[in-house]
Design a protein around this motif. Structure first.
Motif, PDB file in Angstrom:
ATOM      1  N   PRO A  65     -16.683   3.475   1.606  1.00 55.60           N
ATOM      2  CA  PRO A  65     -15.771   4.598   1.301  1.00 55.60           C
ATOM      3  C   PRO A  65     -15.095   5.243   2.949  1.00 55.60           C
ATOM      4  N   ALA A  66     -15.858   4.619   3.922  1.00 59.89           N
ATOM      5  CA  ALA A  66     -15.473   5.148   5.269  1.00 59.89           C
ATOM      6  C   ALA A  66     -14.123   4.239   5.399  1.00 59.89           C
ATOM      7  N   ALA A  67     -13.878   3.018   5.081  1.00 62.51           N
ATOM      8  CA  ALA A  67     -12.909   2.071   5.420  1.00 62.51           C
ATOM      9  C   ALA A  67     -11.685   2.496   4.532  1.00 62.51           C
ATOM     10  N   LEU A  68     -11.741   3.049   3.583  1.00 64.26           N
ATOM     11  CA  LEU A  68     -10.573   3.478   2.563  1.00 64.26           C
ATOM     12  C   LEU A  68      -9.350   4.204   3.305  1.00 64.26           C
ATOM     13  N   PRO A  69      -8.137   3.667   2.871  1.00 65.63           N
ATOM     14  CA  PRO A  69      -7.293   4.469   3.863  1.00 65.63           C
ATOM     15  C   PRO A  69      -7.039   5.796   3.637  1.00 65.63           C
ATOM     16  N   ALA A  70      -6.649   6.572   4.626  1.00 69.28           N
ATOM     17  CA  ALA A  70      -6.856   8.129   4.613  1.00 69.28           C
ATOM     18  C   ALA A  70      -5.513   8.705   3.940  1.00 69.28           C
ATOM     19  N   GLY A  71      -4.593   7.850   4.062  1.00 66.06           N
ATOM     20  CA  GLY A  71      -3.066   8.274   3.440  1.00 66.06           C
ATOM     21  C   GLY A  71      -2.810   7.984   2.061  1.00 66.06           C
ATOM     22  N   PRO A  72      -1.967   8.499   1.363  1.00 67.25           N
ATOM     23  CA  PRO A  72      -1.452   7.736  -0.044  1.00 67.25           C
ATOM     24  C   PRO A  72      -1.004   6.287   0.007  1.00 67.25           C
ATOM     25  N   TRP A  73      -0.824   5.952  -1.249  1.00 69.28           N
ATOM     26  CA  TRP A  73      -0.534   4.577  -1.273  1.00 69.28           C
ATOM     27  C   TRP A  73       0.890   4.763  -2.011  1.00 69.28           C
ATOM     28  N   ILE A  74       2.021   4.403  -1.031  1.00 72.00           N
ATOM     29  CA  ILE A  74       3.449   4.456  -1.513  1.00 72.00           C
ATOM     30  C   ILE A  74       3.817   3.251  -2.078  1.00 72.00           C
ATOM     31  N   VAL A  75       3.983   3.138  -3.525  1.00 75.11           N
ATOM     32  CA  VAL A  75       4.132   2.009  -4.316  1.00 75.11           C
ATOM     33  C   VAL A  75       5.718   1.874  -4.556  1.00 75.11           C
ATOM     34  N   ASP A  76       6.013   0.613  -4.226  1.00 73.64           N
ATOM     35  CA  ASP A  76       7.506   0.314  -4.556  1.00 73.64           C
ATOM     36  C   ASP A  76       7.450  -0.901  -5.764  1.00 73.64           C
ATOM     37  N   PRO A  77       7.762  -0.152  -6.994  1.00 68.33           N
ATOM     38  CA  PRO A  77       7.699  -0.744  -8.177  1.00 68.33           C
ATOM     39  C   PRO A  77       8.173  -2.235  -8.200  1.00 68.33           C
ATOM     40  N   ALA A  78       9.318  -2.428  -7.321  1.00 68.10           N
ATOM     41  CA  ALA A  78      10.106  -3.704  -7.247  1.00 68.10           C
ATOM     42  C   ALA A  78       8.972  -4.695  -6.584  1.00 68.10           C
ATOM     43  N   LEU A  79       7.968  -4.365  -6.084  1.00 71.68           N
ATOM     44  CA  LEU A  79       7.095  -5.389  -5.290  1.00 71.68           C
ATOM     45  C   LEU A  79       5.855  -5.312  -6.125  1.00 71.68           C
ATOM     46  N   LEU A  80       5.586  -4.862  -7.203  1.00 68.75           N
ATOM     47  CA  LEU A  80       4.431  -4.996  -8.051  1.00 68.75           C
ATOM     48  C   LEU A  80       4.450  -6.422  -8.591  1.00 68.75           C
TER      49      LEU A  80
END
Ligand code: GLU
Length: 306
Positions: free
Chosen positions: A291-306
């Motif tokens: 858990p300590a290694a999880l990114p602290a910030g939000p995940w910015i999703v670009d649907p074009a890249l999914l």
């Protein structure tokens, strides 16, 4: 020797539509937190309002398609009204609940008085101004006789409460006179979640960090009901390119949408896993999960890249 029960984690989606990649990521994290600590992993369908036809089935099959498993039974809130009513009755018997006849509009108007609005408080965090807190039995009888059906509110005896969060540390937030039961008789979210987590033996609550500010009032409610405290982990949300919470209108963001574009569940899982620095199947991820290694910030999703 009997070992202590390991406790449980859970994922509690509202069946209002299909899960998008942000929801699926929260589910994966909840599963990893639970399973990596030897806990059971439970699913609870929060179907007290906004139910879309077929959504529950699709949500469960999407979770399974990612390789997440859960311990039966799947619980549905719509079948648990008796438990919620019993909790409201118990709080009321202890002097911690009162009927409230205010309309939304009355609350909005009273709450926009400057003394009760926090600086930048989001709407959901506005404190109830307390209009119905001190109604006499005669006032209540008059309103009921006039055909008005009350909601029931918590009579909070504190202004704040502190919770322990594995990602946010000690978090202190507002507690106020939250609605326990709506005036249509349905249990309110904050009450149902607390009653259900305790009844299901959940001692670890992992969910999106949009609910961090709700945790203190839920923990306080649990305390008043004599329930054991839970450990929280509020994980960062998935956001769209504008910094808003990811939503279905942002593009192809559900497994069904992505399948139509030729992406299978395994490929989508790989993208979600990469966003938290992991690879492989959920089972593979258990080993390296920290858990300590999880990114602290939000995940910015670009649907074009999914
Ligand atoms: N049902 C809520 C939602 O889908 C989650 C509640 C919770 O995890 O406490 O946003």
């Amino acid at each position: 020797m009997t070992l202590p029960a390991p406790g449980a984690g859970r994922f509690a989606p509202s069946p209002s539509g299909d899960l998008h990649v942000g929801n699926l990521r929260t589910a994966l994290l909840a599963w990893l937190f639970a399973r990596s600590t030897g806990r059971a992993f439970l699913l609870r369908v929060e179907d007290l309002d906004r139910v879309a036809a077929g959504a529950e089935e699709r949500q469960l099959s999407d979770l399974a398609a990612l390789g997440l498993d859960w311990d039966p039974p799947v619980v549905r809130q719509s079948a648990r009204t008796d438990r919620y009513d019993a909790a409201v009755d118990a709080l009321s018997a202890d002097g911690f609940a009162y009927p409230c006849f205010c309309t939304r509009r009355e609350i909005r108007e009273a709450a926009s008085a400057p003394q009760v609005v926090g600086d930048a408080a989001p709407a959901a965090d506005l404190a109830y101004p307390g209009t119905c807190r001190s109604l006499t039995p005669a006032d209540i009888a008059d309103r009921v006789a006039a055909g008005r059906r009350p909601a029931w509110r918590l009579r909070a005896a504190r202004e704040t409460w502190t919770v322990a969060d594995l990602l946010h540390g000690s978090f202190t937030g507002r507690v106020d006179d939250v609605v326990l039961r709506r005036n249509d008789g349905l249990a309110a979210y904050n009450l149902a979640v607390v009653v259900d987590d305790a009844a299901q033996g959940v001692d670890q609550v992992v969910r999106g960090d949009d609910l961090l500010t709700s945790a203190p009032r839920q923990a306080y409610l649990g305390h008043l009901l004599g329930l054991p405290p839970v450990t929280y982990a509020h994980v960062p949300l998935a956001l769209n390119g504008d910094g808003r919470r990811l939503a279905k209108r942002d593009g192809a963001v559900t497994l069904a949408d992505l399948a139509a574009r030729g992406r299978n569940a395994e490929q989508v899982l790989a993208v979600i896993a990469a966003s938290v620095g992991l690879t492989g199947t959920p089972q593979d991820m258990l080993d390296g999960f920290d858990p300590a290694a999880l990114p602290a910030g939000p995940w910015i999703v670009d649907p074009a890249l999914l």
